[in-house]
Design a protein around this motif. Sequence first.
Motif, mmCIF file in Angstrom:
data_model
loop_
_atom_site.group_PDB
_atom_site.id
_atom_site.type_symbol
_atom_site.label_atom_id
_atom_site.label_comp_id
_atom_site.label_asym_id
_atom_site.label_seq_id
_atom_site.Cartn_x
_atom_site.Cartn_y
_atom_site.Cartn_z
ATOM 1 N N SER A 108 0.819 -1.218 0.000
ATOM 2 C CA SER A 108 0.000 0.000 0.000
ATOM 3 C C SER A 108 0.851 1.265 0.000
ATOM 4 O O SER A 108 0.336 2.344 -0.227
ATOM 5 N N HIS A 109 2.144 1.158 0.240
ATOM 6 C CA HIS A 109 3.007 2.334 0.315
ATOM 7 C C HIS A 109 3.815 2.547 -0.964
ATOM 8 O O HIS A 109 4.543 3.528 -1.058
ATOM 9 N N ARG B 58 4.731 3.585 -4.734
ATOM 10 C CA ARG B 58 4.305 4.675 -5.590
ATOM 11 C C ARG B 58 4.500 4.347 -7.069
ATOM 12 O O ARG B 58 4.449 5.237 -7.914
ATOM 13 N N SER C 245 -0.976 3.122 -9.420
ATOM 14 C CA SER C 245 -2.126 3.574 -8.653
ATOM 15 C C SER C 245 -2.898 2.390 -8.072
ATOM 16 O O SER C 245 -2.682 1.231 -8.449
ATOM 17 N N SER C 246 -3.820 2.706 -7.169
ATOM 18 C CA SER C 246 -4.657 1.667 -6.578
ATOM 19 C C SER C 246 -5.571 1.020 -7.614
ATOM 20 O O SER C 246 -5.901 -0.155 -7.509
ATOM 21 N N SER C 247 -5.974 1.792 -8.626
ATOM 22 C CA SER C 247 -6.847 1.230 -9.662
ATOM 23 C C SER C 247 -6.139 0.122 -10.430
ATOM 24 O O SER C 247 -6.731 -0.924 -10.735
ATOM 25 N N LYS D 237 -3.618 -1.706 -9.290
ATOM 26 C CA LYS D 237 -3.448 -2.840 -8.367
ATOM 27 C C LYS D 237 -4.741 -3.633 -8.240
ATOM 28 O O LYS D 237 -4.730 -4.875 -8.237
ATOM 29 N N PHE D 238 -5.854 -2.923 -8.119
ATOM 30 C CA PHE D 238 -7.139 -3.605 -8.014
ATOM 31 C C PHE D 238 -7.428 -4.425 -9.268
ATOM 32 O O PHE D 238 -7.879 -5.574 -9.191
ATOM 33 N N GLU E 168 -8.084 -4.289 -0.573
ATOM 34 C CA GLU E 168 -7.241 -3.227 -0.014
ATOM 35 C C GLU E 168 -7.250 -1.985 -0.903
ATOM 36 O O GLU E 168 -7.053 -0.868 -0.421
ATOM 37 N N HIS E 169 -7.484 -2.187 -2.208
ATOM 38 C CA HIS E 169 -7.394 -1.076 -3.153
ATOM 39 C C HIS E 169 -8.713 -0.810 -3.865
ATOM 40 O O HIS E 169 -8.719 -0.202 -4.946
ATOM 41 N N SER F 221 -11.219 0.915 -2.481
ATOM 42 C CA SER F 221 -11.804 2.181 -2.012
ATOM 43 C C SER F 221 -11.800 3.273 -3.083
ATOM 44 O O SER F 221 -12.820 3.925 -3.305
ATOM 45 N N PRO F 222 -10.670 3.539 -3.776
ATOM 46 C CA PRO F 222 -10.714 4.582 -4.817
ATOM 47 C C PRO F 222 -11.689 4.254 -5.940
ATOM 48 O O PRO F 222 -12.272 5.170 -6.539
#
Length: 368
Positions: free
Chosen positions: A1-2, A4, A7-9, A11-12, A237-238, A240-241
């Motif tokens: 999660s840390h 860079r 993006s979270s998108s 990863k999801f 975990e990813h 949320s966005p």
Amino acid sequence: SHTRLTSSSVKFTLALLSIMPLSYYIGMAIASISAQSNFAVGAVVNATFGSITELTFYITALLKGSREGNRCYTEVVKSALTGTLVGCVLFVPVRRGAHPRQKSLLASPGGVFAPTLFSKVYGKLVCGECHNVTQNPLGHYLCHNCHFDLMDNNGTLYYSHVQPLVYTVSLLLPAAYLIGLFFTLKTHSHIYDIHISDCHMPGHHHSAVVHWSRWRALVILLLSTLCMSACADLATEHISPILTNSTISQYFIGVTVLAMVPELPEIVNGIQFALQNNLSLSIEIGNCIAVQVCMLQIPILVLFTIFYPTNFTLVFSDLHVYASMFSVVLMNYIFMDGKCDYFQGTVLVMVYFILLAVYFFAPSPSGC
């Protein structure tokens, strides 16, 4: 999660796509174990591991929502459960000679949605954003965002009546599933054999395809399950966005991406075995998903809340109830004669896309 790097998108998306090959290996392992065992063992393995993709994702999503105090995760899980049920009823191919276990679809949604119907009858209607249209304290009011409240202002009703009903249903549905297995695989297995023989096509055989040995299939099954849990945890975990920044309804995200992507390998396996005329494996892998959603997955999620509170209540929105009940009734009505053709299949697929359009234009759940 840390990190860079991305993006979270991204990863999801990668975590969700990783579920597909893992679920394919789970399906192949279940097929191999079923082919080398009797159908009772295959049914138990299928019931235990066939829904592992969804359950791991749902449980990790509920845990994340409980830690963050975000009720939107619960609504997304309910949408994914409904999407799996509707998609498998309308989208999974049904062969000539309907399997007796499909009749369970007429009873299982009634049990799942019984607490919802109970809340509609006895719940307290709460409305927000009320405006006085007559400028008179005793005049007419126009209200929006009305819903039946069982917890905030009427908690006694929920804990005294609805919650015991939910636990009762969660115990009765798995019992009904086990009785259905005993019926089709033990006492009335001759009906099962008749349905297979009725689908016999000249020039084809019913020999089961064995991909791996029994022990190799078991090892692959366990390893794939562990990797599946890791991917499900990474996806939740990813997520949320995706939920907060997307302009698309969260209902639509739940009934499409989160519901059907993990099920695609099982659907493909069902089609593949049906084309090979291996009807026994096709029925076990592809045709029991909807029944497992109602009779296994939902009761497991409810009983899980006993040990770890996740704010998951068995009260669905009206849209989920109507879509599920209509799909089940339509499917059983169309195939009551035990036959199917491409026109009937086209009708079911068109109804499925119409329901997707309804979810696409539906507003997100209240408070999300």
